[in-house]
Design a protein around this motif. Structure first.
Motif, PDB file in Angstrom:
ATOM      1  N   THR A   1       0.850  -1.196   0.000  1.00 52.36           N
ATOM      2  CA  THR A   1       0.000   0.000   0.000  1.00 52.36           C
ATOM      3  C   THR A   1       0.884   1.244   0.000  1.00 52.36           C
ATOM      4  O   THR A   1       2.007   1.217   0.510  1.00 52.36           O
ATOM      5  N   ARG A   2       0.364   2.318  -0.553  1.00 57.18           N
ATOM      6  CA  ARG A   2       1.093   3.588  -0.493  1.00 57.18           C
ATOM      7  C   ARG A   2       1.212   4.064   0.952  1.00 57.18           C
ATOM      8  O   ARG A   2       2.228   4.624   1.336  1.00 57.18           O
ATOM      9  N   PHE A   3       0.171   3.837   1.748  1.00 57.40           N
ATOM     10  CA  PHE A   3       0.185   4.267   3.142  1.00 57.40           C
ATOM     11  C   PHE A   3       1.354   3.646   3.900  1.00 57.40           C
ATOM     12  O   PHE A   3       2.074   4.330   4.634  1.00 57.40           O
ATOM     13  N   GLY A   4       1.534   2.341   3.747  1.00 55.57           N
ATOM     14  CA  GLY A   4       2.617   1.665   4.449  1.00 55.57           C
ATOM     15  C   GLY A   4       3.984   2.156   4.013  1.00 55.57           C
ATOM     16  O   GLY A   4       4.878   2.349   4.842  1.00 55.57           O
ATOM     17  N   LEU A   5       4.155   2.400   2.707  1.00 59.70           N
ATOM     18  CA  LEU A   5       5.434   2.882   2.202  1.00 59.70           C
ATOM     19  C   LEU A   5       5.722   4.295   2.706  1.00 59.70           C
ATOM     20  O   LEU A   5       6.862   4.598   3.106  1.00 59.70           O
ATOM     21  N   VAL A   6       4.707   5.142   2.722  1.00 56.63           N
ATOM     22  CA  VAL A   6       4.877   6.495   3.248  1.00 56.63           C
ATOM     23  C   VAL A   6       5.262   6.449   4.724  1.00 56.63           C
ATOM     24  O   VAL A   6       6.152   7.189   5.176  1.00 56.63           O
ATOM     25  N   TYR A   7       4.615   5.579   5.481  1.00 62.95           N
ATOM     26  CA  TYR A   7       4.910   5.430   6.907  1.00 62.95           C
ATOM     27  C   TYR A   7       6.383   5.063   7.125  1.00 62.95           C
ATOM     28  O   TYR A   7       7.057   5.621   7.998  1.00 62.95           O
ATOM     29  N   MET A   8       6.893   4.146   6.311  1.00 56.14           N
ATOM     30  CA  MET A   8       8.296   3.729   6.451  1.00 56.14           C
ATOM     31  C   MET A   8       9.250   4.840   6.021  1.00 56.14           C
ATOM     32  O   MET A   8      10.303   5.028   6.633  1.00 56.14           O
ATOM     33  N   TYR A   9       8.892   5.575   4.983  1.00 54.14           N
ATOM     34  CA  TYR A   9       9.745   6.683   4.552  1.00 54.14           C
ATOM     35  C   TYR A   9       9.835   7.765   5.639  1.00 54.14           C
ATOM     36  O   TYR A   9      10.895   8.364   5.843  1.00 54.14           O
ATOM     37  N   ILE A  10       8.735   8.015   6.320  1.00 55.48           N
ATOM     38  CA  ILE A  10       8.763   9.002   7.408  1.00 55.48           C
ATOM     39  C   ILE A  10       9.736   8.553   8.490  1.00 55.48           C
ATOM     40  O   ILE A  10      10.536   9.346   9.008  1.00 55.48           O
ATOM     41  N   GLY A  11       9.682   7.265   8.834  1.00 56.31           N
ATOM     42  CA  GLY A  11      10.585   6.750   9.858  1.00 56.31           C
ATOM     43  C   GLY A  11      12.045   6.844   9.472  1.00 56.31           C
ATOM     44  O   GLY A  11      12.892   7.268  10.272  1.00 56.31           O
ATOM     45  N   PHE A  12      12.354   6.500   8.226  1.00 53.99           N
ATOM     46  CA  PHE A  12      13.748   6.522   7.785  1.00 53.99           C
ATOM     47  C   PHE A  12      14.246   7.934   7.492  1.00 53.99           C
ATOM     48  O   PHE A  12      15.442   8.200   7.593  1.00 53.99           O
ATOM     49  N   GLY A  13      13.352   8.849   7.139  1.00 56.71           N
ATOM     50  CA  GLY A  13      13.776  10.200   6.799  1.00 56.71           C
ATOM     51  C   GLY A  13      13.813  11.158   7.970  1.00 56.71           C
ATOM     52  O   GLY A  13      14.392  12.248   7.861  1.00 56.71           O
ATOM     53  N   ALA A  14      13.234  10.755   9.105  1.00 55.01           N
ATOM     54  CA  ALA A  14      13.127  11.676  10.237  1.00 55.01           C
ATOM     55  C   ALA A  14      14.484  12.016  10.845  1.00 55.01           C
ATOM     56  O   ALA A  14      14.714  13.157  11.255  1.00 55.01           O
TER      57      ALA A  14
END
Length: 283
Positions: A145-158
């Motif tokens: 899902t796009r939602f799950g990928l966005v969630y992971m990107y937020i974690g790695f980019g923070a």
């Protein structure tokens, strides 16, 4: 006289070395662009030669096979939402960590820095297993899902974003916030009307760096997305590389179309990178 001659010779040598380094640096870009207009026979004949004619048929075929419009929309949606949330959440976090004078704030900040040292490859399999368990046991679909990928990107980019914002916020006088508090502003208004506008150079820096990363990322989407309709541009480009054959001319045309949006954005916003990073470092 000899001193002037020496300085002039030194300057010429430095300029020639700079020119040589520039040519070496731009050579891969030249190879990719010129070969995107060639068929296989021309490519195998001479990789460095110019194409016989500027034929955009390979770009057209590549766009059709990649389903470029759908892949572009997927990449744009994922990048836009991820970067927006990274900027907002990280700037808020950095602001509170700077203004909260407590040992816990320092520990949290150093934890953010420490996560930047962990290679993604070392955690990608446990990450996918964990996200899979969330999808199975909760109502939140984290895989494919796009939602799950966005969630992971937020974690790695923070982590990187908090690090950059933290350095800049330290240079903002606390007296500005105290004056705003006296005028009746709450923390929400102080952040959005005073702090966030001042963070513009670092905000643009974070946007540029994260856009380059998310737009060109292949590994995380390849693990998190399996549906053809959800493929990002790097994933769509990858499918020109088959198990037994590689459609080099189409793959190269796809790669050119992939990097053009990032290059255009970078050209217009590159001045903010050095400005944002150095401002946070000096202050």
């Amino acid at each position: 006289m000899e001193n002037k001659l020496f300085k002039r010779t030194k300057k010429i040598i430095i300029e020639l070395l700079a020119l040589l380094i520039g040519i070496i640096y731009l050579l891969p870009i030249y190879v990719i662009v010129v070969n995107s207009f060639k068929n296989r026979a021309q490519m195998y004949d001479n990789v460095l030669s110019l194409p016989k004619k500027l034929d955009f048929q390979f770009y057209k075929i590549a766009m059709e096979k990649m389903n470029f419009s759908n892949a572009f929309i997927n990449s744009a949606i994922i990048a836009a939402i991820s970067i927006t949330l990274i900027v907002i959440l990280s700037s808020m976090t950095a602001w509170m960590l700077v203004r909260t004078k407590h040992v816990i704030s320092k520990i949290v900040f150093f934890l953010f820095i420490a996560t930047m040292l962990i290679p993604f490859q070392s955690i990608m399999m446990p990450l996918m297993q964990f996200m899979g368990s969330i999808s199975r046991n909760t109502i939140f679909p984290m895989i494919n899902t796009r939602f799950g990928l966005v969630y992971m990107y937020i974690g790695f980019g923070a982590s990187m974003a908090v690090f950059l914002f933290h350095g800049f916020v330290k240079g903002i006088p606390a007296s500005l916030e105290e004056a705003a508090t006296i005028d009746g502003c709450n923390k929400w208004k102080i952040f959005w009307k005073i702090i966030f506008p001042i963070l513009k150079p670092t905000t643009v820096t974070v946007i540029i760096l994260d856009l380059r990363w998310i737009w060109n990322d292949f590994l995380l989407p390849s693990l998190a997305l399996s549906s053809k309709s959800l493929r990002t541009i790097p994933l769509s480009t990858f499918y020109f590389f088959g198990e037994f054959t590689i459609e080099w001319n189409l793959a190269i045309a796809g790669l050119v179309m992939t990097v053009i949006p990032v290059i255009v954005f970078y050209i217009f916003a590159q001045k903010y990178i050095i400005q944002g990073v150095t401002a946070g470092a000096v202050k």
